[in-house]
Design a protein around this motif. Structure first.
Motif, mmCIF file in Angstrom:
data_model
loop_
_atom_site.group_PDB
_atom_site.id
_atom_site.type_symbol
_atom_site.label_atom_id
_atom_site.label_comp_id
_atom_site.label_asym_id
_atom_site.label_seq_id
_atom_site.Cartn_x
_atom_site.Cartn_y
_atom_site.Cartn_z
ATOM 1 N N ASP A 46 -13.000 6.738 -8.340
ATOM 2 C CA ASP A 46 -12.351 6.184 -7.148
ATOM 3 C C ASP A 46 -10.866 6.541 -7.137
ATOM 4 O O ASP A 46 -10.304 6.910 -6.093
ATOM 5 C CB ASP A 46 -12.540 4.670 -7.121
ATOM 6 N N ALA A 47 -10.212 6.430 -8.295
ATOM 7 C CA ALA A 47 -8.789 6.792 -8.391
ATOM 8 C C ALA A 47 -8.596 8.266 -8.069
ATOM 9 O O ALA A 47 -7.627 8.646 -7.379
ATOM 10 C CB ALA A 47 -8.266 6.478 -9.787
ATOM 11 N N THR A 98 -4.344 3.479 -11.567
ATOM 12 C CA THR A 98 -5.525 4.357 -11.559
ATOM 13 C C THR A 98 -6.395 4.045 -12.778
ATOM 14 O O THR A 98 -6.589 4.895 -13.651
ATOM 15 C CB THR A 98 -5.105 5.841 -11.587
ATOM 16 N N ALA A 137 0.830 -1.205 0.000
ATOM 17 C CA ALA A 137 0.000 0.000 0.000
ATOM 18 C C ALA A 137 0.864 1.254 0.000
ATOM 19 O O ALA A 137 1.985 1.272 0.511
ATOM 20 C CB ALA A 137 -0.917 0.002 1.211
ATOM 21 N N SER A 178 0.814 -0.677 -5.135
ATOM 22 C CA SER A 178 1.745 0.265 -5.745
ATOM 23 C C SER A 178 2.958 -0.496 -6.244
ATOM 24 O O SER A 178 3.106 -1.701 -5.983
ATOM 25 C CB SER A 178 2.177 1.333 -4.724
ATOM 26 N N GLU A 221 -6.835 12.101 -1.464
ATOM 27 C CA GLU A 221 -6.378 11.725 -0.124
ATOM 28 C C GLU A 221 -4.857 11.759 -0.047
ATOM 29 O O GLU A 221 -4.281 12.217 0.949
ATOM 30 C CB GLU A 221 -6.900 10.335 0.225
ATOM 31 N N LEU A 222 -4.186 11.298 -1.086
ATOM 32 C CA LEU A 222 -2.722 11.325 -1.113
ATOM 33 C C LEU A 222 -2.208 12.750 -1.001
ATOM 34 O O LEU A 222 -1.293 13.046 -0.225
ATOM 35 C CB LEU A 222 -2.223 10.663 -2.396
ATOM 36 N N HIS A 249 -0.161 5.255 0.818
ATOM 37 C CA HIS A 249 -1.226 6.191 1.196
ATOM 38 C C HIS A 249 -2.583 5.521 0.963
ATOM 39 O O HIS A 249 -2.821 4.439 1.477
ATOM 40 C CB HIS A 249 -1.087 7.508 0.448
ATOM 41 N N ALA A 250 -3.456 6.115 0.170
ATOM 42 C CA ALA A 250 -4.796 5.556 -0.017
ATOM 43 C C ALA A 250 -4.835 4.417 -1.036
ATOM 44 O O ALA A 250 -5.888 3.792 -1.212
ATOM 45 C CB ALA A 250 -5.749 6.669 -0.466
ATOM 46 N N PHE A 251 -3.729 4.141 -1.675
ATOM 47 C CA PHE A 251 -3.700 3.113 -2.710
ATOM 48 C C PHE A 251 -3.304 1.764 -2.101
ATOM 49 O O PHE A 251 -2.220 1.635 -1.501
ATOM 50 C CB PHE A 251 -2.711 3.496 -3.813
ATOM 51 N N ARG A 276 -10.386 10.146 -6.121
ATOM 52 C CA ARG A 276 -10.536 10.373 -4.676
ATOM 53 C C ARG A 276 -9.318 9.854 -3.909
ATOM 54 O O ARG A 276 -8.924 10.435 -2.885
ATOM 55 C CB ARG A 276 -11.824 9.709 -4.193
ATOM 56 N N ARG A 277 -8.717 8.789 -4.367
ATOM 57 C CA ARG A 277 -7.498 8.295 -3.718
ATOM 58 C C ARG A 277 -6.362 9.315 -3.888
ATOM 59 O O ARG A 277 -5.566 9.526 -2.972
ATOM 60 C CB ARG A 277 -7.098 6.940 -4.304
#
Length: 507
Positions: A428-429, A376, A355, A362, A435-436, A357-359, A431-432
């Motif tokens: 969704d990508a 993404t 993971a 990676s 957050e990052l 951050h929000a992902f 919004r992630r």
């Protein structure tokens, strides 16, 4: 009774097939910006011709197939030729068209000759002469077809030679920089030309520009705007010279039909020959050389996705390893010609670094935390973003997940999306990424098509020498805060609107 029904069904099937072919042709013409009134008149001619040929006498007993051919077929045929030469014709078609005309003339000569043998003496002699003339015309056209191949190729080579001369002049014009080798990570935004898109495609995701409906609207709505195409050159002290995306190339902008004719005519027919614009100074090879580098020194290209405005420049990067999501390579490539020189140099990340951050997934590509790949998907099956750690901040290369800074307000401004689960994945990508960026205040987004002051003024200025300091990163984030609230809503004065002459205003 059964025979009559079978004949009627056969004619209905023929009508349906003819209408499908005609509709496809009309769609192609609309893609080429033919005016709707012209298409309506032309479409009615085609419809009238098909109906008249399938059901002779439908327009009256004296109006049979011959009359339909004369009074409807001739105008429809002339219209077809006129529209083809006006919006589809490309110089490389000359040998093909001459060859087809030669084949048609020779076929007509053969048919005429065979008929002449069965007629009376006088008609047979007349038909023999006609067959001889048609045969001669066919041979002459075939000869011209063969001769034109070399002529067409010379014309293309002359264009390329002239373009190379202009490119070299641009490379060696005053003001060329020297490469800086001070051990710092540097990023240079490369404006590699512009693309012409509809306003709705770029900003109309909440106005019905979504999925199939969005693509249909691109056929009818020709309210066009011009937006930049950016790629990014990365000079890394440990990992060498890299690129994030590759932009477009000279041929796409100046020899569009020739470029897309490398695959099949269908590619050329379904693309707009005016979709790209590029000056000689925006050529990727020129932009890189003016910064003191050479495209042949690029070792790695991180491709956010395989769309042609990001992959065209790969034609100049045959020596580089191209890193992309396998899903994009297997399911997203539309024009393979852009990849012909690099298809043996592909690398596919596994996204197995855990993971970030929000992902949840990676890829730490070099294993040292210097460059992180983030999946993404949505805009394409395997779209990815790239996070690069620099000395005083981080650069997050967005690809086409979001086109511009205002697009971060995903509940207010949205580009055209594919629809269904793809749209869900893309949002969704986004919004992630929100957050990052919230969790990493020293990270700034870098866009591929941003037509706002953020890219055109602030990013280009901050990265003009490739290395913003901490204050430079803060200024970019401060500008983001003037456009967007902390909960990713647009502040007043930053909503995109279409102004006159295809300009976009923010108010």
């Amino acid at each position: 009774m059964a025979k009559t029904l079978s004949r009627v069904l056969g004619k209905v099937l023929l009508l349906v097939l003819s209408l499908v072919v005609a509709a496809a042709w009309l769609i192609i013409l609309r893609l080429k910006d033919v005016a709707v009134p012209v298409l309506v008149v032309y479409g009615l001619l085609l419809l009238g011709l098909v109906i008249g040929l399938i059901w002779p006498g439908v327009y009256g007993r004296r109006f049979g197939r011959t009359q339909v051919g004369k009074f409807i077929g001739v105008p429809a045929g002339l219209g077809t030729l006129g529209l083809y030469f006006a919006v589809v014709f490309y110089i490389a078609d000359v040998p093909v068209l001459l060859g087809l005309a030669a084949a048609a003339a020779l076929a007509a000569a053969l048919v005429t000759g065979l008929r002449g043998r069965r007629g009376t003496a006088k008609p047979a002699a007349s038909r023999s002469r006609r067959a001889l003339v048609l045969g001669g015309v066919g041979v002459a056209l075939g000869t011209l077809s063969g001769l034109s191949v070399g002529r067409v190729e010379r014309h293309r080579q002359d264009q390329l030679t002239q373009a190379e001369k202009i490119r070299q002049e641009a490379i060696h014009a005053p003001g060329r920089r020297q490469r800086i080798t001070d051990g710092a990570v540097r990023v240079f935004p490369l404006h590699t030309g512009d693309t012409v898109v509809t306003f709705g495609q770029f900003y109309g995701g909440f106005d019905g520009w979504d999925g199939v409906n969005g693509y249909l609207r691109t056929l009818l709505d020709k309210t066009l705007i011009t937006v930049p195409v950016y790629a990014y050159l990365v000079d890394h002290p440990r990992h060498g010279l890299m690129m994030i995306d590759a932009g477009i190339n000279w041929e796409q902008a100046h020899d569009h039909d020739g470029y897309y004719n490398h695959n099949a005519m269908v590619s050329r027919l379904l693309s707009d020959r005016d979709e790209y614009r590029m000056t000689s100074e925006q050529d990727l090879r020129v932009r890189v050389a003016r910064l003191g580098y050479d495209v042949t020194d690029v070792t790695t290209v991180f491709l956010t996705h395989v769309h042609d405005d990001h992959a065209g420049g790969l034609r100049h990067l045959s020596q580089a390893t191209v890193v992309m999501d396998r899903r994009d390579w297997e399911h997203g490539v539309v024009y393979p010609y852009s990849f012909d020189l690099v298809k043996d140099n592909l690398a596919f990340p596994r996204f197995d670094s855990g993971a970030f951050h929000a992902f949840p997934d990676s890829q730490d590509y070099f294993g040292d935390g210097s460059l992180i790949l983030l999946p993404t998907p949505g805009h394409s099956p395997g779209h990815m973003c790239v996070l690069l750690h620099m000395d005083d901040g981080n650069a997050l290369f967005m690809g086409d997940t979001l086109y511009t800074l205002p697009h971060f307000a995903v509940d207010q401004v949205r580009q055209m999306t594919i629809g269904g689960t793809d749209t869900v994945h893309q949002i969704d990508a986004a919004r992630r990424i929100q957050e990052l960026l919230t969790e990493a205040p020293n990270t700034v987004p870098m866009f591929a098509h941003d037509n706002t002051p953020y890219q055109l003024e602030l990013v280009d200025s901050a990265f003009s020498h490739g290395r913003p300091d901490a204050a430079g990163f803060r200024r970019l984030r401060q500008h983001m805060n003037t456009v967007l609230t902390s909960d990713w809503r647009l502040r007043p004065g930053h909503t995109p609107h279409l102004a006159q002459a295809g300009r976009v205003e923010f108010r």
